[in-house]
Structure formats: structure tokens, C-alpha cells
Design a protein around this motif. Structure first.
Motif: not given
Length: 329
Positions: A191-206
Motif C-alpha cells: 500500500p501507498l500508506r506503507v511505502v510512505l511510512r517506510q520512505g519518509i518516517c522510517a527513512a528519516l528515523r534512520v
């Protein structure tokens, strides 16, 4: 993101969505979702820049927002004490709740007594994120049933999907999604929701938490003194960015009060460094004057880590450079 960039991104979404809004095919969904993703990437880069900014903090703007947060939790405006590094702050925040103490207040049965301000802030922050998640209900955030996949496809073993604490929104218990480049992810039904979480929130957390907050906290803890729980100003951009992107892409509509609170946290992420909220005094740290990073090898979303060329990657305005003997990542 510049105004022309925003217009171009919006135009891309509009062009693709108009012809395929009613389509429920996997190909139609993947096409729309990828257009949304390309529009989201500049927003993530914008927030990464804020998270790594070395300009001096905007002290009046920071104090104004922090005072509002105090008032929201029925506290008087605090006395503000600015310092030039977390190291300088450590002696001033002795006795404030540590992560372990905070955990006892916000989970399970709290200890007797009046909750500390930081526990009220955490509870309010958690409620805000739940409300923002509820406002993200655009149909493009979820693929049609026939296109939905689960973990186990290509890339599923590379790393697991981000945790709820690291991102916005929640999937059903036990749901695991593969982490793939966006085009592959949408083709696989992620889902787009998951990709946005991974690519924005989780990536910035890294980049901002794993790559900056945790190493600096570890350097502070090496002194042997407890390190109280803090808020991280610009490094809190990892979660602010996700909800800001949903809003700017037209994928979420937040209640006015929730949007106002999101804007407050966004101001702190743009303007502030770390801060420790005490009941009467708030200790605030100016941002570092040097912060050098390198790309994370194999990252798909501009993930960064502290530079490893032998020179100190972080230096604060009082000259303090954290000792980073074992930098994660």
C-alpha cells in the motif's frame, strides 16, 4: 520544496489521477501510487535538511511553541535556560525523568504522585498521532484487494517493515510488508500508506534518530550520569514529515485542532534543537555548528549516517564534540 516543485508535483498527481481514479486494477493503482511517491520525495528531502540544519535555533519561535505546550498541559510558562550543547545541559537536567522512569509512568500502573510534565507531553503526543492517523483516509492509501501482497516477496528478507512506533498509522496485528524500491513495492501490492511510512518516517528515523540522537545520547551516557528523556527538536522531523506529506499531497484531512498541534511540532522541527522540559525550567540546546553525514550504503531513501572520514562529524557551539567510538550503522 520550492513553489514550482510543488506545482509540478501536484500537476503530476492530477494528470495521472484524473484518468484512473475509478480504476481498481493493480496497474492503475500502482501508477497512481508511484505518482504520489514522486511528489512525496521532495517533501522528505526538505525535512531531512531541517533535521540536519546547523543554523542557530530560532529562540523566540521555540520559546513560544514550548510555552504553548506547557499551557496545554496546565503548566505555567517556564523559565527558559539556553545552552550550547547537550553536554552543557546535562548538569542542569539532573533529576528529570529518564526513559526507564518515563516508561513506568506511561505504561502499566503509574507510580504514586503527580505525573511529571514529560509524561503528559508523551501522552498528548501519542493522542495527536492517533488523531492524525485517523485523518488519513484517502482511498489511494490502500490498494484494491486483488493487488495486496504480504511479506515474503523480493526484498522481504532485507529488513522488516517499520514498527508502529517508528511511523504513522497502523496495520492489522501481525502484518509484515517487504521493504522494496517504490516501483517494485507498488507492483507487489504494497500500500501507498506503507511505502510512505517506510520512505519518509522510517527513512528519516534512520538518518536522524539512529544516525544522530542515539550516538549523541550514548556519548552523554558515557559520563556515567543518567541522561533524562528529552525532545529532539529538529530530529523529531522524522514523524512530523510523514503527517506533513500526507497533508500536502491531499491524502489526509486533519481536524483544525490537530492540525494546529502538528504545526507547532513542525515549527520546533524547523527551528529548535534538543530540549528538556522541567516543571518550572525548560533547558534548551542550540543546534550544532557542524554536522557532517554520508549516505547509508544500500539505502533507497536518502538515508544518512554520521561521516566516518576521521574528523569529528558533530561539533556544538561551545566546542563539544561527542565521542563516537562505536557509531551504529
Amino acid at each position: 520544496m520550492t513553489a514550482p516543485t510543488r506545482r509540478d508535483a501536484a500537476g503530476t498527481i492530477s494528470t495521472i489521477s484524473v484518468g484512473s481514479t475509478t480504476s481498481t486494477t493493480s496497474a492503475g493503482y500502482a501508477e497512481r501510487a508511484l505518482a504520489r511517491w514522486w511528489a512525496a520525495e521532495p517533501i522528505r528531502r526538505e525535512w531531512l535538511d531541517h533535521g540536519l540544519d546547523t543554523a542557530p535555533a530560532d529562540r523566540p519561535a521555540t520559546e513560544d511553541i514550548v510555552a504553548r505546550l506547557y499551557a496545554r498541559h496546565r503548566r505555567q510558562r517556564p523559565r527558559f535556560r539556553w545552552v550550547d550543547s547537550p553536554h552543557e545541559a546535562l548538569s542542569l537536567v539532573a533529576g528529570l525523568p529518564t526513559h526507564d522512569m518515563l516508561h513506568r509512568w506511561v505504561t502499566g500502573r503509574p507510580p504514586p504522585g503527580v505525573p511529571p510534565l514529560v509524561s503528559d507531553l508523551v501522552a498528548g503526543w501519542s493522542r495527536l498521532r492517533t488523531a492524525l492517523d485517523d485523518g488519513a483516509g484517502h482511498p489511494d492509501l490502500t490498494p484494491p484487494p486483488q493487488s495486496r501482497g504480504r511479506s515474503g516477496g523480493r526484498g522481504g528478507g532485507r529488513r522488516s517493515a517499520d514498527r508502529r512506533a517508528d511511523a504513522g498509522g497502523a496495520d492489522p496485528p501481525g502484518t509484515r510488508w517487504p521493504v522494496l524500491p517504490p516501483a517494485e513495492a507498488f507492483a507487489a501490492g504494497v500500500p501507498l500508506r506503507v511505502v510512505l511510512r517506510q520512505g519518509i518516517c522510517a527513512a528519516l528515523r534512520v538518518s536522524l534518530v539512529d544516525g544522530f540522537v542515539l550516538p549523541v545520547r550514548a556519548a552523554l551516557a558515557a559520563s556515567g550520569r543518567p541522561v533524562p528523556s528529552a525532545w529532539y527538536g529538529q530530529q523529531d522531523a522524522y514523524w512530523v514529515a510523514y503527517y506533513d506529506a500526507l497533508r500536502r499531497l491531499g491524502l489526509a484531512h486533519y481536524r483544525r485542532a490537530d492540525e494546529a498541534q502538528l504545526d507547532e511540532w513542525a515549527t520546533l522541527a524547523r527551528q529548535a534543537g534538543w530540549w528538556w522540559p522541567g516543571e518550572r525550567t525548560c533547558v534548551l540546546v542550540d543546534r550544532p555548528v557542524v554536522l557532517r553525514t554520508d549516505p547509508v550504503p544500500g539505502g533507497w531513501h536518502d538515508e544518512r549516517r554520521l561521516a566516518r572520514d576521521g574528523a569529528a562529524p558533530i561539533r556544538y557551539r561551545d566546542g563539544w564534540s561527542p565521542s563516537l567510538r562505536a557509531v551504529p550503522g
